[in-house]
Design an enzyme around this catalytic site. Structure first.
Site, mmCIF file in Angstrom:
data_model
loop_
_atom_site.group_PDB
_atom_site.id
_atom_site.type_symbol
_atom_site.label_atom_id
_atom_site.label_comp_id
_atom_site.label_asym_id
_atom_site.label_seq_id
_atom_site.Cartn_x
_atom_site.Cartn_y
_atom_site.Cartn_z
ATOM 1 N N GLY A 48 74.713 44.448 102.667
ATOM 2 C CA GLY A 48 73.836 45.588 102.472
ATOM 3 C C GLY A 48 72.651 45.702 103.409
ATOM 4 C CD GLU A 102 69.371 41.125 99.270
ATOM 5 O OE1 GLU A 102 70.014 41.925 99.956
ATOM 6 O OE2 GLU A 102 69.906 40.231 98.598
ATOM 7 C CG ASP A 103 70.935 45.391 99.915
ATOM 8 O OD1 ASP A 103 70.501 44.415 99.258
ATOM 9 O OD2 ASP A 103 72.100 45.816 99.777
ATOM 10 C CG ASP A 106 69.195 46.115 89.913
ATOM 11 O OD1 ASP A 106 68.304 46.768 89.366
ATOM 12 O OD2 ASP A 106 70.389 46.165 89.567
ATOM 13 C CE LYS A 134 68.145 50.486 91.617
ATOM 14 N NZ LYS A 134 69.538 50.412 91.117
ATOM 15 C CG PHE A 155 74.288 53.282 91.955
ATOM 16 C CD1 PHE A 155 74.367 51.902 91.931
ATOM 17 C CD2 PHE A 155 75.063 53.983 92.875
ATOM 18 C CE1 PHE A 155 75.212 51.219 92.795
ATOM 19 C CE2 PHE A 155 75.917 53.301 93.743
ATOM 20 C CZ PHE A 155 75.984 51.923 93.700
ATOM 21 C CG ASP A 162 78.648 48.990 98.574
ATOM 22 O OD1 ASP A 162 77.649 48.315 98.283
ATOM 23 O OD2 ASP A 162 79.757 48.818 98.029
ATOM 24 N NE ARG A 168 78.939 47.934 102.636
ATOM 25 C CZ ARG A 168 78.332 47.234 101.669
ATOM 26 N NH1 ARG A 168 77.028 47.227 101.586
ATOM 27 N NH2 ARG A 168 79.050 46.553 100.804
HETATM 28 P P1 5GP Z 1 70.127 41.591 91.532
HETATM 29 O O1 5GP Z 1 70.592 40.177 91.476
HETATM 30 O O2 5GP Z 1 68.730 41.751 92.080
HETATM 31 O O3 5GP Z 1 70.278 42.281 90.202
HETATM 32 O O4 5GP Z 1 71.170 42.328 92.423
HETATM 33 C C1 5GP Z 1 70.927 42.754 93.701
HETATM 34 C C2 5GP Z 1 72.242 43.340 94.227
HETATM 35 O O5 5GP Z 1 72.740 44.358 93.344
HETATM 36 C C3 5GP Z 1 72.005 44.025 95.546
HETATM 37 O O6 5GP Z 1 72.126 43.146 96.636
HETATM 38 C C4 5GP Z 1 73.074 45.096 95.523
HETATM 39 O O7 5GP Z 1 74.280 44.566 95.999
HETATM 40 C C5 5GP Z 1 73.252 45.449 94.071
HETATM 41 N N1 5GP Z 1 72.530 46.672 93.676
HETATM 42 C C6 5GP Z 1 71.547 46.772 92.757
HETATM 43 N N2 5GP Z 1 71.128 48.032 92.609
HETATM 44 C C7 5GP Z 1 71.865 48.771 93.462
HETATM 45 C C8 5GP Z 1 71.911 50.176 93.774
HETATM 46 O O8 5GP Z 1 71.178 51.027 93.239
HETATM 47 N N3 5GP Z 1 72.820 50.568 94.709
HETATM 48 C C9 5GP Z 1 73.639 49.682 95.344
HETATM 49 N N4 5GP Z 1 74.474 50.166 96.256
HETATM 50 N N5 5GP Z 1 73.629 48.355 95.074
HETATM 51 C C10 5GP Z 1 72.754 47.903 94.146
HETATM 52 MG MG MG Z 2 72.060 42.738 98.840
#
Ligand code: 5GP
Ligand code: MG
Length: 179
Positions: A48, A102-103, A106, A134, A155, A162, A168
């Site tokens: 990402g 990092e992208d 969440d 977020k 989302f 993606d 992407r």
């Molecule tokens: P975390 O462990 O912080 O919950 O997860 C992070 C990962 O969840 C990110 O690297 C991504 O792959 C995915 N993710 C969380 N929210 C989104 C979103 O709104 N859109 C997309 N495409 N991926 C997300």
């Molecule tokens: Mg990521």
């Protein structure tokens, strides 16, 4: 408002390309100031972050290196649940200043785990640069040094992120349209 389709869902622009570029340039400048004598190693988390990493690094003017890593998820035993492994780190990071690129953060669980894994390798310091956060979903305590945008819990796709593998390549960041 411009609407697009990615697979079976409809999306609308939430952060246009120009705003992304302006903010990414600002964050790069902050990193240039903060880490000017540190010779940082940027670790971009695939897939990402590839677009963010490319634009961020073009704004970095201090000596630095970049490498690409990946967090691989697989099902562990029932007692361990989901296990995440860090793949692709070939550099010795002991004593080094690291910037994880990092992208999106969440729940923060992925980042928390990645930071714990990196800390075991004895870096001097580990900073986090995330394109998106977020805050409403964060489940763990994280020190995020550089965040380009805080967004609601919807989302999103585009600019590296993606939906089911697609989207992407989009230059703007889009939010899913409810329904
Ligand atoms: P975390 O462990 O912080 O919950 O997860 C992070 C990962 O969840 C990110 O690297 C991504 O792959 C995915 N993710 C969380 N929210 C989104 C979103 O709104 N859109 C997309 N495409 N991926 C997300
Ligand atoms: Mg990521």
């Amino acid at each position: 408002m411009k609407k697009i389709h990615v697979r079976d869902r409809e999306f609308t622009v939430s952060i246009p390309e120009a705003a992304i570029m302006q903010r990414v340039t600002q964050v790069a400048e902050q990193i240039n100031n903060d880490l000017k004598d540190e010779n940082p190693l940027f670790l971009a988390v695939l897939n990402g972050s590839f677009m963010f990493a490319a634009d961020l690094l073009r704004g970095i003017s201090i000596p630095c290196e970049i490498s690409f890593v990946r967090m691989a998820s697989y099902e562990g035993t029932s007692s361990t649940g989901k296990v995440k492994d860090l793949l692709g780190l070939n550099e010795d990071i002991s004593g080094r200043s690291i910037v994880v690129v990092e992208d999106i953060i969440d729940s923060g669980l992925t980042m928390k785990h990645l930071l714990q894994t990196l800390q075991q390798k004895g870096p001097k310091q580990v900073k986090v640069a995330s394109l998106l956060v977020k805050p409403g979903n964060l489940k763990v305590d994280l020190d995020i040094s550089y965040c380009c945008f805080e967004i609601p819990n919807d989302f999103i796709v585009g600019y590296g992120l993606d939906y089911d593998g697609y989207g992407r390549n989009l230059r703007d960041i889009y939010t899913v349209v409810a329904g």
